[in-house]
Write a protein that holds these residues in place. Sequence first.
Motif, PDB file in Angstrom:
ATOM      1  N   ASP A   9      19.021  11.255  -8.464  1.00 42.01           N
ATOM      2  CA  ASP A   9      17.829  11.703  -9.697  1.00 42.01           C
ATOM      3  C   ASP A   9      17.057  10.315 -10.022  1.00 42.01           C
ATOM      4  OD1 ASP A   9      18.351  14.241  -9.310  1.00 42.01           O
ATOM      5  OD2 ASP A   9      20.161  14.051 -10.775  1.00 42.01           O
ATOM      6  N   ALA A  10      17.159   9.235  -9.121  1.00 40.08           N
ATOM      7  CA  ALA A  10      16.474   8.203  -9.664  1.00 40.08           C
ATOM      8  C   ALA A  10      15.244   8.105  -9.372  1.00 40.08           C
ATOM      9  CB  ALA A  10      17.330   6.836  -9.090  1.00 40.08           C
ATOM     10  N   PHE A  11      14.349   7.158  -9.800  1.00 39.27           N
ATOM     11  CA  PHE A  11      12.892   7.052  -9.489  1.00 39.27           C
ATOM     12  C   PHE A  11      12.382   5.588  -9.296  1.00 39.27           C
ATOM     13  CE2 PHE A  11       8.516   8.847 -10.999  1.00 39.27           C
ATOM     14  CZ  PHE A  11       7.761   8.599  -9.817  1.00 39.27           C
ATOM     15  N   LEU A  12      12.123   5.278  -7.892  1.00 39.93           N
ATOM     16  CA  LEU A  12      11.724   3.955  -7.612  1.00 39.93           C
ATOM     17  C   LEU A  12      10.020   3.850  -7.481  1.00 39.93           C
ATOM     18  CD1 LEU A  12      11.926   0.919  -7.069  1.00 39.93           C
ATOM     19  CD2 LEU A  12      12.737   1.668  -4.623  1.00 39.93           C
ATOM     20  N   GLU A  13       9.461   3.118  -8.141  1.00 40.95           N
ATOM     21  CA  GLU A  13       7.959   2.845  -8.030  1.00 40.95           C
ATOM     22  C   GLU A  13       7.806   1.529  -7.533  1.00 40.95           C
ATOM     23  OE1 GLU A  13       5.407   4.392 -10.876  1.00 40.95           O
ATOM     24  OE2 GLU A  13       6.885   4.905 -12.209  1.00 40.95           O
ATOM     25  N   TYR A  14       7.448   1.393  -6.223  1.00 37.62           N
ATOM     26  CA  TYR A  14       7.638   0.063  -5.467  1.00 37.62           C
ATOM     27  C   TYR A  14       6.197  -0.312  -4.953  1.00 37.62           C
ATOM     28  CZ  TYR A  14       9.908  -3.493  -2.416  1.00 37.62           C
ATOM     29  OH  TYR A  14      10.369  -4.687  -1.998  1.00 37.62           O
ATOM     30  N   TYR A  15       5.307  -1.125  -5.584  1.00 38.09           N
ATOM     31  CA  TYR A  15       4.122  -1.158  -5.226  1.00 38.09           C
ATOM     32  C   TYR A  15       4.103  -2.707  -4.539  1.00 38.09           C
ATOM     33  CZ  TYR A  15       3.451   2.516  -8.589  1.00 38.09           C
ATOM     34  OH  TYR A  15       3.696   3.887  -9.184  1.00 38.09           O
ATOM     35  N   ILE A  16       3.973  -2.484  -3.178  1.00 40.56           N
ATOM     36  CA  ILE A  16       3.706  -3.751  -2.381  1.00 40.56           C
ATOM     37  C   ILE A  16       2.189  -3.631  -2.030  1.00 40.56           C
ATOM     38  CG2 ILE A  16       4.253  -4.635  -0.257  1.00 40.56           C
ATOM     39  CD1 ILE A  16       6.562  -3.029   0.272  1.00 40.56           C
ATOM     40  N   ASP A  17       1.586  -5.000  -2.355  1.00 36.34           N
ATOM     41  CA  ASP A  17       0.137  -5.395  -2.184  1.00 36.34           C
ATOM     42  C   ASP A  17      -0.088  -5.517  -0.818  1.00 36.34           C
ATOM     43  OD1 ASP A  17      -1.204  -5.386  -4.688  1.00 36.34           O
ATOM     44  OD2 ASP A  17       0.344  -7.012  -5.170  1.00 36.34           O
ATOM     45  N   GLU A  18      -1.433  -5.455  -0.334  1.00 34.12           N
ATOM     46  CA  GLU A  18      -1.464  -5.521   1.120  1.00 34.12           C
ATOM     47  C   GLU A  18      -1.400  -6.909   1.471  1.00 34.12           C
ATOM     48  OE1 GLU A  18      -3.794  -4.482  -1.046  1.00 34.12           O
ATOM     49  OE2 GLU A  18      -4.807  -6.253  -1.805  1.00 34.12           O
ATOM     50  N   THR A  19      -1.232  -7.041   3.064  1.00 30.03           N
ATOM     51  CA  THR A  19      -0.748  -8.180   3.691  1.00 30.03           C
ATOM     52  C   THR A  19      -2.544  -8.713   4.145  1.00 30.03           C
ATOM     53  OG1 THR A  19       1.259  -7.552   4.425  1.00 30.03           O
ATOM     54  CG2 THR A  19      -0.025  -9.271   5.615  1.00 30.03           C
ATOM     55  N   ILE A  20      -2.456  -9.960   3.968  1.00 32.86           N
ATOM     56  CA  ILE A  20      -3.572 -10.707   4.210  1.00 32.86           C
ATOM     57  C   ILE A  20      -3.295 -11.798   5.493  1.00 32.86           C
ATOM     58  CG2 ILE A  20      -5.593 -12.130   3.784  1.00 32.86           C
ATOM     59  CD1 ILE A  20      -5.391 -10.878   0.853  1.00 32.86           C
ATOM     60  N   PRO A  21      -3.375 -11.824   6.516  1.00 37.13           N
ATOM     61  CA  PRO A  21      -3.089 -12.738   7.652  1.00 37.13           C
ATOM     62  C   PRO A  21      -4.038 -13.539   7.775  1.00 37.13           C
ATOM     63  CG  PRO A  21      -2.872 -10.472   8.599  1.00 37.13           C
ATOM     64  CD  PRO A  21      -3.630 -10.196   7.258  1.00 37.13           C
ATOM     65  N   TYR A  22      -3.599 -14.722   7.915  1.00 36.27           N
ATOM     66  CA  TYR A  22      -4.567 -16.050   8.017  1.00 36.27           C
ATOM     67  C   TYR A  22      -4.730 -16.163   9.623  1.00 36.27           C
ATOM     68  CZ  TYR A  22      -4.924 -18.137   3.563  1.00 36.27           C
ATOM     69  OH  TYR A  22      -4.993 -18.356   2.251  1.00 36.27           O
ATOM     70  N   LYS A  23      -5.670 -16.865  10.169  1.00 30.86           N
ATOM     71  CA  LYS A  23      -6.128 -16.773  11.738  1.00 30.86           C
ATOM     72  C   LYS A  23      -4.791 -17.223  12.472  1.00 30.86           C
ATOM     73  CE  LYS A  23      -9.316 -19.211  14.788  1.00 30.86           C
ATOM     74  NZ  LYS A  23      -8.299 -19.488  15.881  1.00 30.86           N
ATOM     75  N   ASP A  24      -4.309 -16.638  13.521  1.00 36.19           N
ATOM     76  CA  ASP A  24      -3.322 -16.939  14.267  1.00 36.19           C
ATOM     77  C   ASP A  24      -1.852 -16.481  13.672  1.00 36.19           C
ATOM     78  OD1 ASP A  24      -4.885 -17.980  16.431  1.00 36.19           O
ATOM     79  OD2 ASP A  24      -5.127 -19.951  15.323  1.00 36.19           O
ATOM     80  N   ASP A  43     -14.033 -19.549   9.581  1.00 35.73           N
ATOM     81  CA  ASP A  43     -15.407 -19.280   9.836  1.00 35.73           C
ATOM     82  C   ASP A  43     -15.665 -17.785   9.244  1.00 35.73           C
ATOM     83  OD1 ASP A  43     -14.040 -17.436  11.560  1.00 35.73           O
ATOM     84  OD2 ASP A  43     -14.899 -18.244  13.470  1.00 35.73           O
ATOM     85  N   ASP A  44     -14.710 -17.127   8.490  1.00 36.60           N
ATOM     86  CA  ASP A  44     -14.992 -15.825   7.845  1.00 36.60           C
ATOM     87  C   ASP A  44     -15.093 -14.740   8.947  1.00 36.60           C
ATOM     88  OD1 ASP A  44     -15.146 -14.351   5.415  1.00 36.60           O
ATOM     89  OD2 ASP A  44     -17.261 -14.294   5.396  1.00 36.60           O
ATOM     90  N   GLN A  45     -14.731 -14.847  10.036  1.00 35.92           N
ATOM     91  CA  GLN A  45     -14.725 -13.924  11.059  1.00 35.92           C
ATOM     92  C   GLN A  45     -13.455 -12.882  10.865  1.00 35.92           C
ATOM     93  OE1 GLN A  45     -17.630 -13.081  13.320  1.00 35.92           O
ATOM     94  NE2 GLN A  45     -18.232 -14.559  11.674  1.00 35.92           N
ATOM     95  N   PRO A  46     -13.688 -11.505  10.964  1.00 35.77           N
ATOM     96  CA  PRO A  46     -12.434 -10.777  10.683  1.00 35.77           C
ATOM     97  C   PRO A  46     -11.619 -10.732  11.883  1.00 35.77           C
ATOM     98  CG  PRO A  46     -14.415  -9.288  11.287  1.00 35.77           C
ATOM     99  CD  PRO A  46     -14.855 -10.815  11.323  1.00 35.77           C
ATOM    100  N   PHE A  47     -10.333 -10.126  11.569  1.00 42.94           N
ATOM    101  CA  PHE A  47      -9.405  -9.985  12.643  1.00 42.94           C
ATOM    102  C   PHE A  47      -9.033 -11.093  13.474  1.00 42.94           C
ATOM    103  CE2 PHE A  47     -11.398  -5.948  11.351  1.00 42.94           C
ATOM    104  CZ  PHE A  47     -10.445  -5.451  10.659  1.00 42.94           C
ATOM    105  N   GLN A  48      -8.725 -12.296  12.954  1.00 39.25           N
ATOM    106  CA  GLN A  48      -8.461 -13.312  14.045  1.00 39.25           C
ATOM    107  C   GLN A  48      -7.170 -13.603  13.888  1.00 39.25           C
ATOM    108  OE1 GLN A  48     -11.087 -15.160  15.653  1.00 39.25           O
ATOM    109  NE2 GLN A  48     -11.954 -13.417  14.918  1.00 39.25           N
ATOM    110  N   PHE A  49      -6.227 -12.876  13.262  1.00 32.08           N
ATOM    111  CA  PHE A  49      -4.804 -13.188  13.364  1.00 32.08           C
ATOM    112  C   PHE A  49      -4.207 -12.620  14.614  1.00 32.08           C
ATOM    113  CE2 PHE A  49      -5.664  -9.333  10.856  1.00 32.08           C
ATOM    114  CZ  PHE A  49      -5.113  -8.268  11.552  1.00 32.08           C
ATOM    115  N   GLY A  50      -2.851 -12.599  14.852  1.00 37.30           N
ATOM    116  CA  GLY A  50      -2.321 -12.319  16.115  1.00 37.30           C
ATOM    117  C   GLY A  50      -1.438 -11.004  15.641  1.00 37.30           C
TER     118      GLY A  50
END
Length: 281
Positions: free
Chosen positions: A103-118, A148-155
Amino acid sequence: MSTQYNGVIDIRFAYQNNRTLATKTYHQGNSRISSNIMANGDLPYYFLISTGGGFVEGERYLQTVQLDTKAHAILTTQTPNYIYKCEHGHVTKQTNELTVKKDAFLEYYIDETIPYKDAQFAQSTTVNMEKGAKLILTDGLTRGWSPDDQPFQFGQVSQKVTIKYDHELVYNDFLIVNPQQHQMAELGFFEGFNNFNSVVIIDEAVNTALVDMMRQFLATLNSKCRYGISLTEHHGMVLRILGMSAYQNHQVMMEFINYYREMVHDLTRINLRKNNQGGGV
């Protein structure tokens, strides 16, 4: 501090004298816990903080959360989860272990992941829920950041969520993307959008009628995001969102969450008191 992790959080809650109290707020290394933020009535509300502003190559982090019977708490990361470049091939890891008792209630708000290049990142979230427990869990992934602001440069980035309810597996989701191998604009990936977010709700009150009502409500929003709601096999529903900005996604997420909280549990609208225009693009 244990040499196994670069940051540790262990936070626990109990229901005492008709209110929920934090009975343990332990942290080590590069992880911190805010003081209780008085923003949502009597519900305890805490930020989970990375002191470095992001995760460095090869670092490992652990968050352990437990809610005892009838407790209700709100937890959120303070900012998006920045993963810095991993030039030597060492994966950065985050482990979340959540226990929500009867009967417990957890609200667990994880923000999005922002991966840097590589960047390379692996996140694993495990939730064990007892009968009558309720859960709201959010997560997300953006196009990342590069000089260079190009998207999806992470691994490779992976985000795994496993939820058991009353010892039964009710949700098992494993997102794996690798822009070096996948065409991220293609069907089944980001499909030309920049940001992905999800909301998982586990609650015995969830049924087909509620999902239909939530769909009708979201249809009234003026949003450019693409989204959909799915009913899980047992006790839950999932909202998936693709959008051009994290801010637009957050608007849909919070309307969805607040509508559920108000309609199902007669709770007031939640205000996370964060700059929701930050993060992503």
